[in-house]
Design an enzyme around this catalytic site. Structure first.
Site, PDB file in Angstrom:
ATOM      1  N   CYS A  92      31.375  54.668  61.553  1.00  0.00           N
ATOM      2  CA  CYS A  92      30.495  55.841  61.531  1.00  0.00           C
ATOM      3  C   CYS A  92      31.224  57.090  61.058  1.00  0.00           C
ATOM      4  CB  CYS A  92      29.885  56.061  62.915  1.00  0.00           C
ATOM      5  SG  CYS A  92      29.149  54.552  63.553  1.00  0.00           S
ATOM      6  N   HIS A 394      20.512  57.138  62.708  1.00  0.00           N
ATOM      7  CA  HIS A 394      21.946  57.075  62.420  1.00  0.00           C
ATOM      8  C   HIS A 394      22.268  55.887  61.514  1.00  0.00           C
ATOM      9  CE1 HIS A 394      26.184  56.846  62.798  1.00  0.00           C
ATOM     10  NE2 HIS A 394      26.249  56.045  63.842  1.00  0.00           N
ATOM     11  N   CYS A 429      32.243  60.224  66.268  1.00  0.00           N
ATOM     12  CA  CYS A 429      32.913  59.059  66.841  1.00  0.00           C
ATOM     13  C   CYS A 429      32.649  57.848  65.962  1.00  0.00           C
ATOM     14  CB  CYS A 429      32.402  58.789  68.248  1.00  0.00           C
ATOM     15  SG  CYS A 429      30.617  58.538  68.295  1.00  0.00           S
TER      16      CYS A 429
END
Lengths: 444, 298
Positions: A92, A394, A429
């Site tokens: 990510c 996301h 993160c």
């Protein structure tokens, strides 16, 4: 090399609306979405036929045929085919790490302009062949004689048809990201209500940003979507409180589908350049990339890394940002409160809260971060003010590009309206126990 | 001790079969065979190393996994234990504990000499126990030692029923390894163990003991389902400490409850003050159900 390198400018961004998996973009590939997003960026900034310094992007869920995904996107775009490109992958953190890579080359004067970001499709995810079948086929391909081939065909079994189902699990721990985050949330005592409130605020902020046209210059509609389809403008903490937990076990479980990000498809890119390049192209500068830091934690075994008597035995999978930020602050002599805006990626609401809680914990900051005391609190009113991943969704590698473009635009708005310099902090993160953080600044 | 040299790796399937027949025949020896089995110039097959690494979770790297040489000694162990001169019947032997010491990194390309013998044939509260000891040397230098402790339920050993040290069966005085404390706390890893894991490990280890292969063959031996090989569990646990262990160390494991297949289990690790690691494998649903306790360190 100059003693103090110049700072790369964030000139703009473009993304497609993010779509929940298996919905609007069910039939779109990573390459489809990345090319579309790149062409949208090219159109917005009038870059058709231009040779840029480079394009750097990546995808987390990637087919082996897409080994040169970004270069293929460039070749299919309106950019000059002579624009170089390469892929990066840091889970990510991909989009932000790509931005740092391009910004650093601009800072060093190796290139004058570049595009950075990422794409991910959870709908068009690669499914691997059963590993036994794959090995037989690889040998079959290399076999030189019919006898050899027949012997290998004899190794084929009906059960090998069952493919390797992709699991959202850390290879070394076998735990999904949600299970990891649930464990960390429990260790830090992150409550259900604060998570639901953060999620509701994300939806409210994102909806408000759309309503005031904030994304008009940041988004290209795609396949019928003009907004992220995960966005629920009427979301509230009360409604979210009715959802059942999906991660963690028993009465202590706090993480639901509402305060966790869904699997999402999408792409986001950022245009970067030197101030000179921006001026030559008559493009305004939104912000500058000041510096960045990447940290990693031992979320696997951890043992002994903390003070022996500390209540935590290992660091959480998604807590590396906790360590990256103070290192970056130290380097610039800044405090955690020296920022006008904060963008902390909402992989899960609890991940944002764990980072804040850790920085507010004086003992943790002393023992683990080597500080004199707590780094202190972050105001709700300065955090993710245009919404973040809980509302937008996301698509792993796309999130960094979304956040950089959003923060740079927000800083520009504030600098223009308040006539003061603005500074923003990003923390993202990533799987593998990593965290990427960066500072952006805008002159009034 | 008489030395018998073997040329080539023994084929274990037929040995298990003949041992199964031999187990019911009278006339078994009552003391350990005074024999040392030796294979010289053993080389590691790269394909076999890779298959083993894949099944157990090791990297195919510049050094053999700490548990790999056990496979080289295991074949000789079976030859020794399957013979009529061995006092305990091979079928039904239970692996109680295992200790491995590796003195330096062993390259997969090295020529290895392997020796195996049995010692410490003593009484155990549940029967009789015996140690099968293996030693691997390279150019005359010992590089690896293994000690596998087995239990034969209901069997009797000569000598002191209270257990303790060797009793004239050729064994040296060896300190009983104390069982490491079970690490607790959150799991380091969740293992999803497939039903064919026993067959997969049997294929690379040669350990075709029926209790590991199929539900039916395991039932015939008194288990509800197939159970994972103890040495697979031990290997998988130490593989999880990849990158955290020195080249030379000792790996002790004690096997507790059988690990049924398929199942999910948890690995727990804890770092000791001396830099060593304690490991445990426990049930994913029942943390009290301990399958393995171990320690890796100097």
């Amino acid at each position: 090399m100059p003693a103090s390198p110049r700072r790369a400018a964030v000139i703009g961004g473009n993304r497609i609306p993010f779509a929940r998996a298996n919905r609007a973009y069910a039939n779109a590939t990573d390459l489809d979405m990345l090319t579309t997003t790149l062409d949208g960026l090219v159109a917005r900034f009038g870059l058709a036929g231009e040779r840029l310094g480079e394009v750097v992007a990546g995808a987390v869920l990637k087919h082996s045929r897409d080994f040169n995904l970004t270069r293929e996107a460039v070749l299919g775009s309106r950019l000059a085919p002579a624009t170089a490109a390469y892929d990066v992958q840091q889970a990510c953190g991909t989009g932000l790490q790509a931005t740092i890579a391009v910004a650093n080359k601009i800072a060093l004067g190796q290139i004058e302009s570049g595009v950075a970001g990422g794409v991910d499709s959870a709908s068009d995810a690669p499914i691997a062949l059963n590993d036994d079948l794959r090995r037989v086929l690889v040998k079959l391909n290399a076999a030189r004689s019919t006898t050899e081939r027949l012997a290998l065909v004899g190794q084929l079994r009906p059960g090998q048809i069952v493919p390797e189902i992709p699991r959202n699990a850390e290879p070394r721990t076998g735990l999904s990201m949600g299970e990891h985050a649930a464990r960390t949330a429990l260790e830090w005592g992150i409550g259900r209500t604060e998570q639901d409130e953060l999620a509701a605020r994300s939806h409210r902020n994102l909806a408000a940003a759309y309503d005031r046209g904030f994304f008009d210059d940041l988004l290209t509609p795609y396949l019928g979507l003009t907004r992220d389809d995960n966005l629920r403008p009427d979301s509230s903490a009360d409604k979210l409180a009715t959802l059942k937990p999906v991660f963690g076990k028993g009465p202590d479980a706090t993480m639901t589908a509402g305060n966790s990000t869904p699997l999402t498809d999408g792409a986001a890119l950022v245009l970067l350049g030197s101030d000179e390049w921006a001026a030559e192209h008559r493009l305004p500068v939104l912000a500058h990339v000041v510096d960045a830091e990447t940290a990693a934690v031992d979320y696997v075994h951890g043992g002994g890394a903390r003070g022996a008597d500390h209540r935590h035995s290992t660091d959480g999978l998604l807590t590396a940002g906790v360590f990256a930020v103070p290192r970056l602050l130290e380097r610039h002599g800044l405090s955690l409160q020296d920022f006008d805006l904060y963008e902390i990626h909402e992989a899960f609401a609890s991940v944002v809260q764990v980072q804040r809680r850790a920085w507010e914990d004086a003992r943790f900051c002393r023992e683990r971060l080597g500080r004199d005391g707590a780094l202190g609190a972050i105001d709700d009113g300065r955090l993710n003010v245009a919404g973040s991943s809980l509302a937008a969704g996301h698509p792993f590698a796309a999130t960094g590009g979304r956040i950089v473009a959003t923060l740079a635009t927000l800083l520009r708005e504030r600098a223009d309206s308040e006539k003061t310099d603005q500074r923003g902090l990003i923390s993202i993160c990533a799987a593998g126990g990593q965290g990427v953080v960066a500072i952006l600044e805008t002159k009034a | 001790m008489a030395v018998t040299e073997l040329h080539g790796a023994p084929s274990l399937g037929p040995l298990y079969a003949s041992a199964a027949v031999g187990a019911v025949l009278p006339g078994r020896a009552t003391t350990l065979p005074d024999t040392e089995l030796v294979r010289r110039g053993v080389t590691v097959d790269p394909g076999h190393f890779a298959d083993y690494a894949r099944v157990c979770g090791f990297r195919v790297g510049a050094a053999l996994p700490v548990t790999y040489p056990h496979l080289l000694t295991f074949g000789l162990q079976v030859v020794l234990m399957a013979g009529r001169s061995f006092p305990l019947p091979l079928p039904g032997l239970v692996h109680l504990a295992n200790r491995i010491t590796v003195h330096r990194a062993i390259a997969p390309s090295e020529n290895l000499d392997v020796r195996v013998w049995a010692e410490r044939f003593t009484a155990h509260p549940k029967g009789a126990r015996v140690d099968l000891v293996g030693e691997v040397a390279a150019s005359g230098e010992p590089v690896w030692e293994g000690r596998s402790t087995y239990l034969a339920r209901g069997a009797s050993a000569p000598g002191d029923p209270g257990g303790g040290s060797g009793d004239g069966d050729g064994g040296d005085e060896v300190a009983e390894p104390s069982e490491p404390a079970v690490p607790t706390g959150p799991a380091s890893a969740l293992w999803r163990l497939p039903g064919d894991l026993g067959r997969r490990y049997a294929a690379v280890s040669g350990d075709v003991n029926p209790i590991h292969l199929y539900p039916l063959t395991a039932k015939a031996m008194g288990f509800p389902r197939a159970i994972a090989h103890g040495m697979w569990t031990a290997a998988r646990a130490v593989a999880a400490l990849e990158g955290r262990l020195p080249d030379a160390f000792t790996y002790d494991v004690v096997f507790r409850k059988p690990l049924l297949l398929p199942s999910t289990a948890e690995l727990v690790t804890a770092r000791d003050d001396d830099g060593g690691w304690r490991v445990a494998v426990r049930g994913a649903r029942d943390a009290e159900r301990i399958h393995l306790v171990g320690h890796a360190g100097r």
